[in-house]
Design a protein around this motif. Structure first.
Motif, PDB file in Angstrom:
ATOM      1  N   LEU A 218       1.830  57.804  14.061  1.00  0.00           N
ATOM      2  CA  LEU A 218       1.398  56.911  12.993  1.00  0.00           C
ATOM      3  C   LEU A 218       2.586  56.469  12.134  1.00  0.00           C
ATOM      4  N   ALA A 219       3.481  57.378  11.820  1.00  0.00           N
ATOM      5  CA  ALA A 219       4.683  57.028  11.049  1.00  0.00           C
ATOM      6  C   ALA A 219       5.531  56.023  11.804  1.00  0.00           C
ATOM      7  N   LEU A 220       5.661  56.187  13.106  1.00  0.00           N
ATOM      8  CA  LEU A 220       6.426  55.257  13.923  1.00  0.00           C
ATOM      9  C   LEU A 220       5.789  53.872  13.925  1.00  0.00           C
ATOM     10  N   VAL A 221       4.477  53.813  14.083  1.00  0.00           N
ATOM     11  CA  VAL A 221       3.770  52.533  14.099  1.00  0.00           C
ATOM     12  C   VAL A 221       3.902  51.821  12.748  1.00  0.00           C
ATOM     13  N   VAL A 222       3.742  52.557  11.672  1.00  0.00           N
ATOM     14  CA  VAL A 222       3.852  51.964  10.334  1.00  0.00           C
ATOM     15  C   VAL A 222       5.274  51.437  10.095  1.00  0.00           C
ATOM     16  N   SER A 223       6.281  52.209  10.464  1.00  0.00           N
ATOM     17  CA  SER A 223       7.660  51.753  10.251  1.00  0.00           C
ATOM     18  C   SER A 223       7.975  50.529  11.093  1.00  0.00           C
ATOM     19  N   LEU A 224       7.470  50.462  12.321  1.00  0.00           N
ATOM     20  CA  LEU A 224       7.664  49.267  13.147  1.00  0.00           C
ATOM     21  C   LEU A 224       6.966  48.057  12.543  1.00  0.00           C
ATOM     22  N   ALA A 225       5.752  48.258  12.043  1.00  0.00           N
ATOM     23  CA  ALA A 225       5.014  47.147  11.433  1.00  0.00           C
ATOM     24  C   ALA A 225       5.745  46.620  10.204  1.00  0.00           C
ATOM     25  N   VAL A 226       6.244  47.505   9.376  1.00  0.00           N
ATOM     26  CA  VAL A 226       6.990  47.078   8.184  1.00  0.00           C
ATOM     27  C   VAL A 226       8.257  46.354   8.591  1.00  0.00           C
ATOM     28  N   SER A 227       8.931  46.861   9.586  1.00  0.00           N
ATOM     29  CA  SER A 227      10.172  46.247  10.054  1.00  0.00           C
ATOM     30  C   SER A 227       9.934  44.849  10.599  1.00  0.00           C
ATOM     31  N   VAL A 228       8.877  44.676  11.371  1.00  0.00           N
ATOM     32  CA  VAL A 228       8.584  43.371  11.965  1.00  0.00           C
ATOM     33  C   VAL A 228       8.141  42.370  10.902  1.00  0.00           C
ATOM     34  N   ARG A 229       7.365  42.818   9.931  1.00  0.00           N
ATOM     35  CA  ARG A 229       6.830  41.914   8.915  1.00  0.00           C
ATOM     36  C   ARG A 229       7.846  41.529   7.853  1.00  0.00           C
ATOM     37  N   SER A 230       8.881  42.345   7.651  1.00  0.00           N
ATOM     38  CA  SER A 230       9.865  42.022   6.619  1.00  0.00           C
ATOM     39  C   SER A 230      10.775  40.907   7.112  1.00  0.00           C
ATOM     40  N   HIS A 231      11.118  40.021   6.213  1.00  0.00           N
ATOM     41  CA  HIS A 231      11.982  38.911   6.598  1.00  0.00           C
ATOM     42  C   HIS A 231      13.444  39.320   6.465  1.00  0.00           C
ATOM     43  N   LYS A 232      14.219  38.796   7.347  1.00  0.00           N
ATOM     44  CA  LYS A 232      15.633  39.117   7.344  1.00  0.00           C
ATOM     45  C   LYS A 232      16.335  38.302   6.272  1.00  0.00           C
ATOM     46  N   GLU A 233      17.347  38.913   5.671  1.00  0.00           N
ATOM     47  CA  GLU A 233      18.161  38.222   4.692  1.00  0.00           C
ATOM     48  C   GLU A 233      19.614  38.326   5.111  1.00  0.00           C
ATOM     49  N   TYR A 234      20.321  37.231   4.949  1.00  0.00           N
ATOM     50  CA  TYR A 234      21.727  37.178   5.304  1.00  0.00           C
ATOM     51  C   TYR A 234      22.534  36.877   4.052  1.00  0.00           C
ATOM     52  N   THR A 235      23.744  37.386   4.014  1.00  0.00           N
ATOM     53  CA  THR A 235      24.624  37.083   2.888  1.00  0.00           C
ATOM     54  C   THR A 235      25.860  36.363   3.402  1.00  0.00           C
ATOM     55  N   ALA A 236      26.335  35.468   2.584  1.00  0.00           N
ATOM     56  CA  ALA A 236      27.576  34.751   2.865  1.00  0.00           C
ATOM     57  C   ALA A 236      28.425  34.819   1.607  1.00  0.00           C
ATOM     58  N   THR A 237      29.726  34.876   1.799  1.00  0.00           N
ATOM     59  CA  THR A 237      30.640  34.999   0.669  1.00  0.00           C
ATOM     60  C   THR A 237      31.680  33.899   0.732  1.00  0.00           C
ATOM     61  N   ALA A 238      31.869  33.249  -0.400  1.00  0.00           N
ATOM     62  CA  ALA A 238      32.966  32.294  -0.556  1.00  0.00           C
ATOM     63  C   ALA A 238      33.910  32.882  -1.601  1.00  0.00           C
ATOM     64  N   LYS A 239      35.187  32.673  -1.412  1.00  0.00           N
ATOM     65  CA  LYS A 239      36.172  33.225  -2.345  1.00  0.00           C
ATOM     66  C   LYS A 239      36.876  32.084  -3.071  1.00  0.00           C
ATOM     67  N   VAL A 240      37.105  32.306  -4.354  1.00  0.00           N
ATOM     68  CA  VAL A 240      37.815  31.333  -5.195  1.00  0.00           C
ATOM     69  C   VAL A 240      38.868  32.104  -5.979  1.00  0.00           C
ATOM     70  N   VAL A 241      40.067  31.550  -6.033  1.00  0.00           N
ATOM     71  CA  VAL A 241      41.126  32.142  -6.849  1.00  0.00           C
ATOM     72  C   VAL A 241      41.109  31.428  -8.193  1.00  0.00           C
ATOM     73  N   LEU A 242      40.968  32.209  -9.253  1.00  0.00           N
ATOM     74  CA  LEU A 242      40.933  31.635 -10.599  1.00  0.00           C
ATOM     75  C   LEU A 242      42.282  31.815 -11.273  1.00  0.00           C
ATOM     76  N   ASN A 243      42.639  30.807 -12.036  1.00  0.00           N
ATOM     77  CA  ASN A 243      43.854  30.871 -12.843  1.00  0.00           C
ATOM     78  C   ASN A 243      43.415  30.802 -14.292  1.00  0.00           C
ATOM     79  N   PRO A 244      43.553  31.899 -15.027  1.00  0.00           N
ATOM     80  CA  PRO A 244      43.048  31.892 -16.402  1.00  0.00           C
ATOM     81  C   PRO A 244      43.825  30.977 -17.339  1.00  0.00           C
ATOM     82  N   GLN A 245      44.985  30.481 -16.913  1.00  0.00           N
ATOM     83  CA  GLN A 245      45.728  29.545 -17.759  1.00  0.00           C
ATOM     84  C   GLN A 245      45.265  28.135 -17.454  1.00  0.00           C
TER      85      GLN A 245
END
Length: 175
Positions: free
Chosen positions: A48-75
């Motif tokens: 039952l624990a296995l079935v529940v964890s699979l169901a939660v895993s399948v139903r959850s939506h995937k999220e992806y992260t992307a990173t952009a970098k910027v160099v700041l000049n405080p002057q």
């Protein structure tokens, strides 16, 4: 205690809370009887624990992260361009740097990103996907965007970087 001590068996009755004088072999037999009676429950709970964890895993939506970098000049880059020899230092460069980082995730920049990418969501929803922070003790800012699509996350992160640069330069020119 008589006959049980002469068989060479170890008594564990006091530790296990079983009847005094119960042999280890009797304890094992009793445990096996319990397992035979309760095997369905013992097999069902992990299944039952296995079935529940699979169901939660399948139903959850995937999220992806992307990173952009910027160099700041405080002057001020405009003042440096107009007066190359001048070295006007800020009284608090750390505060200036933190202000610039904070501006990346504010509504004016989000509005510019929405306009450039023709996004339907409002600025607050868009800002909920974005975070910006200094990379350690450097002047490099990581702009991190989380989205259900990896391509869209990258597109938005790059747009925030580009739109912030334009926004910052426009503010510097106006001062």
């Amino acid at each position: 205690d008589g006959p049980y001590l002469n068989t060479g068996e170890i008594r564990e009755d006091q530790l296990n809370g079983l009847a005094p004088g119960m042999l280890m072999s009797d304890q094992l037999a009793q445990s096996i009887r319990v397992l035979r009676r309760r095997w369905r429950i013992m097999a069902l709970v992990p299944l039952l624990a296995l079935v529940v964890s699979l169901a939660v895993s399948v139903r959850s939506h995937k999220e992806y992260t992307a990173t952009a970098k910027v160099v700041l000049n405080p002057q001020n880059p405009v003042n440096q361009a107009l007066n190359p020899g001048s070295q006007v230092a800020s009284p608090d460069p750390e505060r200036d740097l933190n202000t610039q980082v904070s501006q990346i995730t504010e509504t004016p920049v989000a509005n510019l990103v929405r306009g450039s990418l023709h996004l339907a969501e409002d600025s607050q929803t868009l800002l909920g996907q974005v975070s910006a922070g200094l990379e350690g003790t450097t002047n490099i800012v990581d702009i991190v965007v989380t989205d259900a699509s990896p391509q869209r996350a990258a597109l938005i992160a790059n747009a925030f970087a580009a739109q912030y640069i334009g926004f910052h330069l426009a503010n510097e020119r106006s001062t």
